[in-house]
Design a protein around this motif. Structure first.
Motif, PDB file in Angstrom:
ATOM      1  N   HIS A 161     138.167 104.063 -52.119  1.00  0.00           N
ATOM      2  CA  HIS A 161     137.089 104.476 -51.219  1.00  0.00           C
ATOM      3  C   HIS A 161     136.862 103.469 -50.092  1.00  0.00           C
ATOM      4  CE1 HIS A 161     136.447 106.729 -54.931  1.00  0.00           C
ATOM      5  NE2 HIS A 161     135.721 107.585 -54.243  1.00  0.00           N
ATOM      6  N   LYS A 162     136.856 102.179 -50.434  1.00  0.00           N
ATOM      7  CA  LYS A 162     136.525 101.156 -49.444  1.00  0.00           C
ATOM      8  C   LYS A 162     137.571 101.091 -48.340  1.00  0.00           C
ATOM      9  CE  LYS A 162     135.648  96.179 -48.978  1.00  0.00           C
ATOM     10  NZ  LYS A 162     135.557  94.879 -49.698  1.00  0.00           N
ATOM     11  N   THR A 163     138.836 101.020 -48.710  1.00  0.00           N
ATOM     12  CA  THR A 163     139.874 100.872 -47.684  1.00  0.00           C
ATOM     13  C   THR A 163     140.067 102.153 -46.889  1.00  0.00           C
ATOM     14  OG1 THR A 163     141.461 101.242 -49.492  1.00  0.00           O
ATOM     15  CG2 THR A 163     141.170  98.981 -48.719  1.00  0.00           C
ATOM     16  N   ILE A 164     139.892 103.299 -47.529  1.00  0.00           N
ATOM     17  CA  ILE A 164     139.979 104.555 -46.774  1.00  0.00           C
ATOM     18  C   ILE A 164     138.792 104.667 -45.815  1.00  0.00           C
ATOM     19  CG2 ILE A 164     139.781 107.073 -46.996  1.00  0.00           C
ATOM     20  CD1 ILE A 164     141.666 106.858 -49.397  1.00  0.00           C
ATOM     21  N   GLY A 165     137.628 104.179 -46.239  1.00  0.00           N
ATOM     22  CA  GLY A 165     136.491 104.118 -45.327  1.00  0.00           C
ATOM     23  C   GLY A 165     136.781 103.236 -44.129  1.00  0.00           C
ATOM     24  N   ALA A 166     137.475 102.114 -44.372  1.00  0.00           N
ATOM     25  CA  ALA A 166     137.843 101.210 -43.275  1.00  0.00           C
ATOM     26  C   ALA A 166     138.834 101.889 -42.335  1.00  0.00           C
ATOM     27  CB  ALA A 166     138.437  99.920 -43.834  1.00  0.00           C
TER      28      ALA A 166
END
Length: 280
Positions: A161-166
Protein backbone atom coordinates in the motif's frame (compact mmCIF):
# COMPACT_ATOMS: atom_id res chain seq x y z
CA UNK A 1 27.38 -31.17 22.22
CA UNK A 2 24.50 -33.67 21.98
CA UNK A 3 25.23 -36.86 20.06
CA UNK A 4 22.43 -37.15 17.48
CA UNK A 5 22.58 -40.95 17.39
CA UNK A 6 22.31 -41.24 21.18
CA UNK A 7 19.42 -38.78 21.20
CA UNK A 8 17.58 -40.73 18.49
CA UNK A 9 18.14 -44.06 20.26
CA UNK A 10 16.87 -42.58 23.53
CA UNK A 11 13.75 -41.29 21.80
CA UNK A 12 13.17 -44.63 20.09
CA UNK A 13 13.38 -46.49 23.39
CA UNK A 14 10.66 -44.27 24.82
CA UNK A 15 8.37 -44.27 21.76
CA UNK A 16 8.17 -47.36 19.58
CA UNK A 17 8.23 -46.54 15.89
CA UNK A 18 4.78 -46.72 14.29
CA UNK A 19 4.91 -46.94 10.52
CA UNK A 20 2.17 -45.03 8.72
CA UNK A 21 1.25 -47.08 5.69
CA UNK A 22 -0.68 -45.61 2.75
CA UNK A 23 -4.22 -46.75 2.19
CA UNK A 24 -4.43 -50.08 0.39
CA UNK A 25 -4.80 -49.92 -3.37
CA UNK A 26 -7.80 -51.54 -5.06
CA UNK A 27 -7.83 -54.77 -6.97
CA UNK A 28 -5.85 -55.14 -10.18
CA UNK A 29 -8.88 -54.70 -12.40
CA UNK A 30 -9.62 -51.21 -11.06
CA UNK A 31 -6.02 -50.13 -11.56
CA UNK A 32 -5.85 -51.46 -15.10
CA UNK A 33 -8.69 -49.14 -16.07
CA UNK A 34 -6.50 -46.17 -15.09
CA UNK A 35 -3.35 -47.03 -17.06
CA UNK A 36 -1.84 -50.15 -18.65
CA UNK A 37 1.41 -49.64 -16.74
CA UNK A 38 0.77 -50.88 -13.17
CA UNK A 39 3.29 -48.48 -11.61
CA UNK A 40 1.75 -45.45 -13.36
CA UNK A 41 -1.73 -46.72 -12.47
CA UNK A 42 -0.82 -46.95 -8.78
CA UNK A 43 0.70 -43.44 -8.82
CA UNK A 44 -2.47 -42.08 -10.42
CA UNK A 45 -4.57 -43.76 -7.76
CA UNK A 46 -2.38 -42.43 -4.95
CA UNK A 47 -2.71 -38.91 -6.34
CA UNK A 48 -6.47 -39.04 -6.33
CA UNK A 49 -7.17 -39.81 -9.98
CA UNK A 50 -9.30 -42.83 -9.18
CA UNK A 51 -11.55 -43.07 -12.23
CA UNK A 52 -10.60 -43.63 -15.88
CA UNK A 53 -11.80 -40.21 -17.04
CA UNK A 54 -9.73 -38.33 -14.45
CA UNK A 55 -6.68 -40.51 -15.15
CA UNK A 56 -7.01 -39.99 -18.90
CA UNK A 57 -7.26 -36.21 -18.46
CA UNK A 58 -4.21 -36.16 -16.19
CA UNK A 59 -2.02 -38.16 -18.59
CA UNK A 60 -3.26 -36.57 -21.82
CA UNK A 61 -0.25 -35.04 -23.61
CA UNK A 62 -2.16 -32.97 -26.15
CA UNK A 63 -1.74 -29.16 -25.86
CA UNK A 64 -4.54 -27.47 -23.95
CA UNK A 65 -6.19 -24.16 -24.77
CA UNK A 66 -5.47 -21.30 -22.41
CA UNK A 67 -8.02 -20.71 -19.67
CA UNK A 68 -9.99 -17.52 -20.10
CA UNK A 69 -7.95 -14.60 -18.74
CA UNK A 70 -11.20 -12.86 -17.84
CA UNK A 71 -11.72 -15.32 -15.00
CA UNK A 72 -9.23 -13.30 -12.91
CA UNK A 73 -10.73 -10.18 -11.30
CA UNK A 74 -9.73 -6.82 -12.83
CA UNK A 75 -8.03 -8.40 -15.85
CA UNK A 76 -10.23 -6.42 -18.25
CA UNK A 77 -9.11 -3.11 -16.75
CA UNK A 78 -5.44 -4.16 -16.87
CA UNK A 79 -5.66 -5.26 -20.51
CA UNK A 80 -7.33 -1.99 -21.49
CA UNK A 81 -4.66 0.06 -19.68
CA UNK A 82 -1.75 -1.83 -21.26
CA UNK A 83 -3.44 -1.67 -24.66
CA UNK A 84 -3.70 2.10 -24.29
CA UNK A 85 -0.01 2.34 -23.30
CA UNK A 86 1.01 0.35 -26.38
CA UNK A 87 -1.14 2.31 -28.80
CA UNK A 88 -0.04 5.72 -27.51
CA UNK A 89 3.65 4.83 -27.11
CA UNK A 90 3.93 5.40 -23.35
CA UNK A 91 6.95 4.54 -21.28
CA UNK A 92 6.35 1.47 -19.09
CA UNK A 93 8.32 0.24 -16.08
CA UNK A 94 8.12 -3.40 -15.01
CA UNK A 95 9.03 -4.33 -11.44
CA UNK A 96 9.44 -8.05 -10.68
CA UNK A 97 10.26 -9.97 -7.55
CA UNK A 98 13.81 -11.35 -7.24
CA UNK A 99 12.90 -15.06 -7.32
CA UNK A 100 12.39 -17.28 -10.37
CA UNK A 101 8.67 -16.54 -10.56
CA UNK A 102 9.28 -12.79 -10.49
CA UNK A 103 12.19 -12.91 -12.93
CA UNK A 104 10.31 -15.02 -15.49
CA UNK A 105 7.26 -12.76 -15.09
CA UNK A 106 9.35 -9.66 -15.75
CA UNK A 107 11.08 -11.31 -18.71
CA UNK A 108 7.72 -12.30 -20.20
CA UNK A 109 6.30 -8.78 -19.98
CA UNK A 110 9.52 -7.24 -21.29
CA UNK A 111 9.53 -9.53 -24.32
CA UNK A 112 5.83 -8.85 -24.81
CA UNK A 113 6.10 -5.05 -24.76
CA UNK A 114 9.43 -4.36 -26.49
CA UNK A 115 8.23 -5.16 -30.04
CA UNK A 116 5.53 -2.51 -29.60
CA UNK A 117 7.30 0.17 -27.58
CA UNK A 118 10.98 -0.29 -28.49
CA UNK A 119 13.62 -1.07 -25.89
CA UNK A 120 14.15 2.55 -24.79
CA UNK A 121 10.50 2.82 -23.72
CA UNK A 122 10.48 -0.27 -21.48
CA UNK A 123 12.37 -0.35 -18.18
CA UNK A 124 12.76 -3.67 -16.35
CA UNK A 125 13.53 -3.48 -12.63
CA UNK A 126 14.64 -6.45 -10.51
CA UNK A 127 15.55 -5.79 -6.87
CA UNK A 128 18.42 -7.27 -4.93
CA UNK A 129 17.42 -9.92 -2.41
CA UNK A 130 18.77 -7.64 0.32
CA UNK A 131 16.06 -5.09 -0.52
CA UNK A 132 13.40 -7.48 0.72
CA UNK A 133 10.16 -8.59 -0.83
CA UNK A 134 7.70 -6.29 -2.59
CA UNK A 135 7.71 -3.07 -4.56
CA UNK A 136 10.44 -0.83 -3.17
CA UNK A 137 10.64 2.94 -2.96
CA UNK A 138 13.84 2.69 -4.98
CA UNK A 139 11.88 0.97 -7.71
CA UNK A 140 9.27 3.71 -7.68
CA UNK A 141 12.05 6.29 -7.89
CA UNK A 142 13.70 4.51 -10.82
CA UNK A 143 10.38 4.36 -12.67
CA UNK A 144 9.77 8.05 -12.02
CA UNK A 145 13.25 9.05 -13.24
CA UNK A 146 12.65 6.93 -16.34
CA UNK A 147 9.60 9.15 -16.92
CA UNK A 148 7.30 6.13 -17.05
CA UNK A 149 3.56 6.74 -16.99
CA UNK A 150 2.69 3.11 -16.21
CA UNK A 151 4.27 0.82 -13.60
CA UNK A 152 3.48 -2.90 -13.68
CA UNK A 153 4.47 -5.06 -10.71
CA UNK A 154 4.68 -8.80 -11.20
CA UNK A 155 4.72 -11.47 -8.47
CA UNK A 156 4.44 -8.72 -5.86
CA UNK A 157 2.57 -5.53 -5.05
CA UNK A 158 -0.78 -6.74 -3.74
CA UNK A 159 0.16 -5.80 -0.17
CA UNK A 160 2.40 -2.80 -0.92
CA UNK A 161 0.00 0.00 0.00
CA UNK A 162 2.70 2.50 0.98
CA UNK A 163 4.89 2.21 -2.09
CA UNK A 164 1.95 2.06 -4.48
CA UNK A 165 0.64 5.20 -2.78
CA UNK A 166 4.03 6.81 -3.42
CA UNK A 167 3.88 5.76 -7.09
CA UNK A 168 0.41 7.28 -7.38
CA UNK A 169 1.66 10.52 -5.80
CA UNK A 170 4.46 10.56 -8.37
CA UNK A 171 1.92 10.41 -11.20
CA UNK A 172 2.30 6.74 -12.11
CA UNK A 173 -0.58 4.46 -13.00
CA UNK A 174 0.00 1.06 -11.39
CA UNK A 175 -1.03 -2.44 -12.42
CA UNK A 176 -0.38 -5.28 -9.97
CA UNK A 177 -0.14 -8.83 -11.31
CA UNK A 178 0.11 -11.11 -8.30
CA UNK A 179 -0.93 -14.40 -6.74
CA UNK A 180 -0.02 -13.95 -3.08
CA UNK A 181 -2.54 -13.90 -0.28
CA UNK A 182 -3.91 -10.43 0.42
CA UNK A 183 -4.39 -9.44 4.04
CA UNK A 184 -7.14 -6.87 4.24
CA UNK A 185 -8.01 -4.69 1.27
CA UNK A 186 -5.85 -4.50 -1.88
CA UNK A 187 -4.00 -1.25 -2.61
CA UNK A 188 -6.38 1.60 -3.43
CA UNK A 189 -4.39 3.28 -6.19
CA UNK A 190 -3.76 0.30 -8.46
CA UNK A 191 -5.47 -2.12 -10.82
CA UNK A 192 -4.91 -5.29 -8.82
CA UNK A 193 -5.13 -8.44 -10.93
CA UNK A 194 -4.96 -11.25 -8.41
CA UNK A 195 -6.14 -14.85 -8.28
CA UNK A 196 -6.81 -14.31 -4.56
CA UNK A 197 -9.57 -11.78 -5.16
CA UNK A 198 -12.04 -14.06 -6.89
CA UNK A 199 -13.94 -17.20 -5.98
CA UNK A 200 -12.53 -19.25 -8.87
CA UNK A 201 -10.66 -21.94 -6.94
CA UNK A 202 -9.23 -23.46 -10.12
CA UNK A 203 -7.19 -20.27 -10.64
CA UNK A 204 -5.89 -19.99 -7.08
CA UNK A 205 -2.72 -22.07 -7.67
CA UNK A 206 -1.51 -19.92 -10.57
CA UNK A 207 1.86 -18.28 -10.01
CA UNK A 208 2.79 -14.70 -10.80
CA UNK A 209 4.11 -15.72 -14.20
CA UNK A 210 0.85 -17.56 -14.85
CA UNK A 211 -1.06 -14.34 -14.20
CA UNK A 212 1.36 -12.39 -16.43
CA UNK A 213 0.85 -14.95 -19.20
CA UNK A 214 -2.92 -14.63 -18.98
CA UNK A 215 -2.48 -10.86 -19.36
CA UNK A 216 -0.64 -11.64 -22.61
CA UNK A 217 -3.55 -13.85 -23.67
CA UNK A 218 -5.99 -11.05 -22.85
CA UNK A 219 -3.94 -8.58 -24.92
CA UNK A 220 -3.97 -11.01 -27.84
CA UNK A 221 -7.75 -11.25 -27.59
CA UNK A 222 -7.89 -7.45 -27.44
CA UNK A 223 -6.18 -7.06 -30.81
CA UNK A 224 -2.56 -6.67 -29.67
CA UNK A 225 -0.14 -8.87 -31.58
CA UNK A 226 1.62 -11.12 -29.08
CA UNK A 227 4.39 -13.21 -30.57
CA UNK A 228 7.72 -14.66 -29.57
CA UNK A 229 9.68 -17.36 -31.42
CA UNK A 230 9.46 -20.26 -31.98
CA UNK A 231 5.69 -20.54 -31.39
CA UNK A 232 4.95 -17.06 -32.80
CA UNK A 233 1.93 -16.71 -30.51
CA UNK A 234 1.46 -16.07 -26.81
CA UNK A 235 2.16 -19.80 -26.31
CA UNK A 236 5.83 -19.05 -27.00
CA UNK A 237 6.05 -17.62 -23.48
CA UNK A 238 5.05 -20.93 -21.87
CA UNK A 239 8.72 -21.90 -21.44
CA UNK A 240 9.03 -19.01 -18.97
CA UNK A 241 5.71 -19.94 -17.37
CA UNK A 242 6.87 -23.52 -16.81
CA UNK A 243 10.13 -22.42 -15.15
CA UNK A 244 8.44 -19.90 -12.87
CA UNK A 245 5.67 -22.32 -11.89
CA UNK A 246 7.98 -25.22 -11.04
CA UNK A 247 10.54 -23.03 -9.26
CA UNK A 248 7.80 -21.45 -7.14
CA UNK A 249 6.81 -24.96 -5.97
CA UNK A 250 3.21 -24.53 -7.06
CA UNK A 251 0.79 -27.45 -7.28
CA UNK A 252 1.29 -29.31 -10.56
CA UNK A 253 -2.35 -30.10 -11.04
CA UNK A 254 -5.22 -28.54 -12.92
CA UNK A 255 -4.28 -25.43 -14.91
CA UNK A 256 -0.68 -25.45 -13.67
CA UNK A 257 -0.15 -28.96 -14.98
CA UNK A 258 -1.42 -27.89 -18.39
CA UNK A 259 0.87 -24.85 -18.45
CA UNK A 260 3.96 -26.77 -17.32
CA UNK A 261 3.39 -29.72 -19.65
CA UNK A 262 2.94 -27.44 -22.67
CA UNK A 263 5.72 -25.15 -21.46
CA UNK A 264 8.23 -27.99 -21.31
CA UNK A 265 7.52 -28.70 -24.99
CA UNK A 266 8.23 -25.05 -25.81
CA UNK A 267 11.34 -25.17 -23.60
CA UNK A 268 12.74 -28.08 -25.62
CA UNK A 269 12.63 -25.87 -28.72
CA UNK A 270 13.51 -22.53 -27.12
CA UNK A 271 15.89 -20.20 -28.92
CA UNK A 272 16.46 -18.04 -25.82
CA UNK A 273 20.26 -18.02 -25.42
CA UNK A 274 20.20 -18.09 -21.61
CA UNK A 275 17.83 -21.04 -21.41
CA UNK A 276 19.72 -22.95 -24.09
CA UNK A 277 22.96 -22.38 -22.19
CA UNK A 278 21.42 -23.67 -18.95
CA UNK A 279 19.97 -26.67 -20.76
CA UNK A 280 23.42 -27.57 -22.12
Amino acid sequence: MIDVTDAFNALRSQQPIAWIEPAPIPNTGALQSLHPNPVVAEILWRRGHTNPEAASTFTDTRPRPAPSPWRIPNMEAAVERVTSAIRTGEKVAIFGDYDADGVTSAALLTRLLQPHLDEERVLTLLPERSEGYGLSLRGVGDATRFDASLLITVDCGSSDHKTIGAAHQAGLDVIVLDHHRINGEPPEHAIVVSTQLGDDLAMRDLTGVGVAWLLACGLAQNGIQVADPPAKTERAFLDLVAIGTVADVSALDGINRDLVRDGVEILRKTIRPGLRAMAR
